[in-house]
Design a protein around this motif. Structure first.
Motif, PDB file in Angstrom:
ATOM      1  N   GLY A  50      49.903 -30.964 -51.448  1.00  0.00           N
ATOM      2  CA  GLY A  50      49.119 -30.031 -50.656  1.00  0.00           C
ATOM      3  C   GLY A  50      47.642 -30.352 -50.560  1.00  0.00           C
ATOM      4  O   GLY A  50      46.857 -29.544 -50.061  1.00  0.00           O
ATOM      5  N   SER A  51      47.253 -31.548 -51.012  1.00  0.00           N
ATOM      6  CA  SER A  51      45.835 -31.924 -50.973  1.00  0.00           C
ATOM      7  C   SER A  51      45.430 -32.346 -49.569  1.00  0.00           C
ATOM      8  O   SER A  51      46.250 -32.766 -48.754  1.00  0.00           O
ATOM      9  N   ILE A  52      44.124 -32.227 -49.293  1.00  0.00           N
ATOM     10  CA  ILE A  52      43.565 -32.631 -48.002  1.00  0.00           C
ATOM     11  C   ILE A  52      42.419 -33.605 -48.239  1.00  0.00           C
ATOM     12  O   ILE A  52      41.507 -33.315 -49.014  1.00  0.00           O
ATOM     13  N   THR A  53      42.492 -34.759 -47.604  1.00  0.00           N
ATOM     14  CA  THR A  53      41.413 -35.747 -47.657  1.00  0.00           C
ATOM     15  C   THR A  53      40.968 -36.048 -46.230  1.00  0.00           C
ATOM     16  O   THR A  53      41.613 -35.631 -45.258  1.00  0.00           O
ATOM     17  N   GLN A  54      39.858 -36.773 -46.081  1.00  0.00           N
ATOM     18  CA  GLN A  54      39.295 -37.054 -44.762  1.00  0.00           C
ATOM     19  C   GLN A  54      39.725 -38.424 -44.251  1.00  0.00           C
ATOM     20  O   GLN A  54      39.839 -39.372 -45.010  1.00  0.00           O
ATOM     21  N   HIS A  55      39.985 -38.488 -42.960  1.00  0.00           N
ATOM     22  CA  HIS A  55      40.193 -39.792 -42.330  1.00  0.00           C
ATOM     23  C   HIS A  55      38.967 -40.215 -41.531  1.00  0.00           C
ATOM     24  O   HIS A  55      38.728 -41.398 -41.328  1.00  0.00           O
ATOM     25  N   TYR A  56      38.177 -39.245 -41.051  1.00  0.00           N
ATOM     26  CA  TYR A  56      36.923 -39.535 -40.362  1.00  0.00           C
ATOM     27  C   TYR A  56      36.085 -38.276 -40.398  1.00  0.00           C
ATOM     28  O   TYR A  56      36.591 -37.181 -40.145  1.00  0.00           O
ATOM     29  N   SER A  57      34.807 -38.402 -40.720  1.00  0.00           N
ATOM     30  CA  SER A  57      33.919 -37.237 -40.798  1.00  0.00           C
ATOM     31  C   SER A  57      32.951 -37.240 -39.626  1.00  0.00           C
ATOM     32  O   SER A  57      32.203 -38.210 -39.430  1.00  0.00           O
ATOM     33  N   LEU A  58      32.972 -36.171 -38.853  1.00  0.00           N
ATOM     34  CA  LEU A  58      32.041 -36.038 -37.744  1.00  0.00           C
ATOM     35  C   LEU A  58      30.643 -35.729 -38.252  1.00  0.00           C
ATOM     36  O   LEU A  58      30.467 -35.109 -39.306  1.00  0.00           O
ATOM     37  N   ASN A  59      29.641 -36.150 -37.507  1.00  0.00           N
ATOM     38  CA  ASN A  59      28.252 -35.869 -37.850  1.00  0.00           C
ATOM     39  C   ASN A  59      27.866 -34.454 -37.410  1.00  0.00           C
ATOM     40  O   ASN A  59      28.537 -33.849 -36.561  1.00  0.00           O
ATOM     41  N   PRO A  60      26.786 -33.914 -37.956  1.00  0.00           N
ATOM     42  CA  PRO A  60      26.375 -32.548 -37.590  1.00  0.00           C
ATOM     43  C   PRO A  60      26.136 -32.346 -36.104  1.00  0.00           C
ATOM     44  O   PRO A  60      26.278 -31.229 -35.600  1.00  0.00           O
ATOM     45  N   TRP A  61      25.750 -33.421 -35.385  1.00  0.00           N
ATOM     46  CA  TRP A  61      25.463 -33.241 -33.967  1.00  0.00           C
ATOM     47  C   TRP A  61      26.739 -33.152 -33.135  1.00  0.00           C
ATOM     48  O   TRP A  61      26.696 -32.924 -31.937  1.00  0.00           O
ATOM     49  N   HIS A  62      27.903 -33.299 -33.782  1.00  0.00           N
ATOM     50  CA  HIS A  62      29.166 -33.178 -33.073  1.00  0.00           C
ATOM     51  C   HIS A  62      29.579 -31.712 -32.954  1.00  0.00           C
ATOM     52  O   HIS A  62      30.638 -31.299 -33.409  1.00  0.00           O
ATOM     53  N   ARG A  63      28.714 -30.879 -32.379  1.00  0.00           N
ATOM     54  CA  ARG A  63      29.031 -29.467 -32.202  1.00  0.00           C
ATOM     55  C   ARG A  63      29.167 -29.155 -30.714  1.00  0.00           C
ATOM     56  O   ARG A  63      28.493 -29.745 -29.877  1.00  0.00           O
ATOM     57  N   ASN A  64      30.032 -28.213 -30.440  1.00  0.00           N
ATOM     58  CA  ASN A  64      30.250 -27.786 -29.057  1.00  0.00           C
ATOM     59  C   ASN A  64      30.611 -28.963 -28.147  1.00  0.00           C
ATOM     60  O   ASN A  64      30.061 -29.134 -27.062  1.00  0.00           O
ATOM     61  N   ILE A  65      31.520 -29.796 -28.629  1.00  0.00           N
ATOM     62  CA  ILE A  65      31.983 -30.961 -27.891  1.00  0.00           C
ATOM     63  C   ILE A  65      33.507 -30.943 -27.883  1.00  0.00           C
ATOM     64  O   ILE A  65      34.129 -30.296 -28.728  1.00  0.00           O
ATOM     65  N   PRO A  66      34.123 -31.652 -26.945  1.00  0.00           N
ATOM     66  CA  PRO A  66      35.579 -31.762 -26.979  1.00  0.00           C
ATOM     67  C   PRO A  66      36.027 -32.441 -28.277  1.00  0.00           C
ATOM     68  O   PRO A  66      35.306 -33.276 -28.831  1.00  0.00           O
TER      69      PRO A  66
END
Length: 423
Positions: A394-410
């Motif tokens: 049940g663990s969750i790890t990251q495959h890619y982390s978006l940057n803070p400016w990735h807001r309100n985008i598709p």
């Protein structure tokens, strides 16, 4: 000819004359498509061998999905390789993939995605685009009727899937859209000029082409099949009852395994830093994936009805990829770094806007839209709910982390690369 040139020529001749058995063993060890491209670029002999090897072994069907991510350049997207952990900065995507549009990737037609944009009042444009073959002209489909105001476009834009490659099957492919506020179904066949609209209102969240039919599933676990080749279209409710499961899921997905089984994947969210007994909270509106549950759909061979859905605690060596894409599955052992028994997911839950449901099944489906109307903004954390869910612990790890400016985008999407051994 100088000595250095003579040495290079002799060395190249030695490489090209290596026994095919040795070279085939080398190709067996190269799991990344880019490595096969580099192999084929050594000389004509290796190029011919790589082509023959991939056609013989069907390596074109053993490709790891790539992630289409937002770019720092406004209006652009880029490709990211999960296995290589690398952004392909030099690979320019077609203009139709710019970030003002919603896109949906397809696994039945590798290399293809569907770009959706506003065309006018109550109309959407849908364009089939081949990401890896820029010489292929995009296929513009007829407008799709959109029964919502324009500001709901990003919220209720359709999920679109293809049955086959439009190039290889120009008159024998089908496009299916799950669309609108009540998640209806529409489809169109290659060469047709109008969509066929199916008046079903089951809050579908995903669809799949499986054994010559279209199967669709919703948040409450109801599964329907559609025979789009029959006239009129035959519909069958395969999972009966108003509530197939005692618990509401935020998304349901249908995935075909590498063995040909059909899986029903259910996705559940939790609200960040809010007590569990709160259903809704508007000031702290960050919602994140908490867990998934996976069920194997068991059919009755006589009438193709669903006998049961068996919960799986493990999917073995398989890895599932869900989000704004045709849900897909690969064998993890074919790719270095790919985690088996896992679900790779992207953020595709923007349709609930700022109000994302965290519910135990007691909230009626009809309440959702009255709650949505309370706020008309996009979610504050942006489409950044992405990760890898391990079914074992049940663990969750990251495959890619978006940057803070990735807001309100598709959101980012999965896309199946096109690979035939030649790049």
């Amino acid at each position: 000819m100088n000595m250095a040139a003579t040495f290079r020529k002799q060395l190249l001749a030695d490489w090209s004359s290596l026994p095919h058995v040795i070279l085939s063993n080398i190709l067996d060890k190269l799991l990344e498509p880019t490595d096969h491209v580099r192999f084929a670029a050594v000389c004509k002999e290796w190029h011919a061998l790589a082509t023959d090897y991939n056609h013989t072994t069907q390596r074109c069907f053993k490709v790891h999905p790539m992630l289409m991510i937002p770019s720092e350049s406004q209006g652009k997207r880029k490709l990211y390789s999960i296995s290589e952990q690398k952004v392909y900065n030099n690979f320019e995507l077609p203009q139709a993939c710019n970030s003002t549009k919603r896109c949906c990737g397809s696994s039945n037609a590798p290399g293809w995605l569907v770009a959706v944009d506003l065309l006018g009042e109550h109309q959407l444009s849908t364009t089939l685009v081949n990401v890896f073959k820029r010489e292929v002209t995009p296929i513009r489909l007829p407008p799709l009727y959109f029964n919502a105001e324009s500001h709901w476009f990003m919220v209720f834009s359709p999920k679109v899937i293809l049955s086959a490659d439009p190039i290889a099957n120009p008159d024998n492919y089908v496009v299916v859209a799950v669309y609108d506020r009540v998640s209806r179904i529409a489809f169109i066949k290659g060469g047709q000029t109008i969509w066929t609209y199916l008046e079903v209102y089951s809050f579908f969240t995903d669809a799949i082409f499986y054994k010559r039919k279209v199967y669709a599933v919703g948040q409450w676990g109801r599964i329907k099949s559609f025979d789009v080749n029959s006239k009129p279209v035959e519909e069958s409710l395969l999972a009966h009852g108003r509530y197939r499961f005692s618990c509401h899921a935020h998304k349901g997905y249908l995935v075909e395994t590498t063995k040909g089984d059909l899986l029903h994947v259910r996705r559940f969210l939790k609200q960040k830093d809010v007590p569990r007994h709160y259903y809704f909270h508007y000031e702290h509106n960050e919602f994140w994936t908490e867990s998934f549950k996976v069920y194997k759909v068991v059919f009755d061979e006589r009438d193709e009805s669903i006998v049961e859905q068996v919960e799986l605690k493990s999917i073995g060596d398989e890895a599932l990829f869900v989000g704004d894409n045709h849900s897909m599955c690969v064998l993890a052992s074919n790719f270095p770094g790919c985690q088996p028994n896992s679900i790779y997911y992207t953020d595709d839950l923007i349709e609930l806007g700022e109000v994302r449901l965290v519910d135990d099944g007691s909230i009626n489906m009809d309440d959702i839209f009255s709650l949505i109307k309370l706020k008309d903004e996009t979610i504050s954390n942006g489409p950044s709910d992405m990760g890898i869910f391990n079914l074992e612990d049940g663990s969750i790890t990251q495959h890619y982390s978006l940057n803070p400016w990735h807001r309100n985008i598709p959101p980012a999407i999965w896309i199946m690369p096109l690979f035939n051994g030649l790049g």
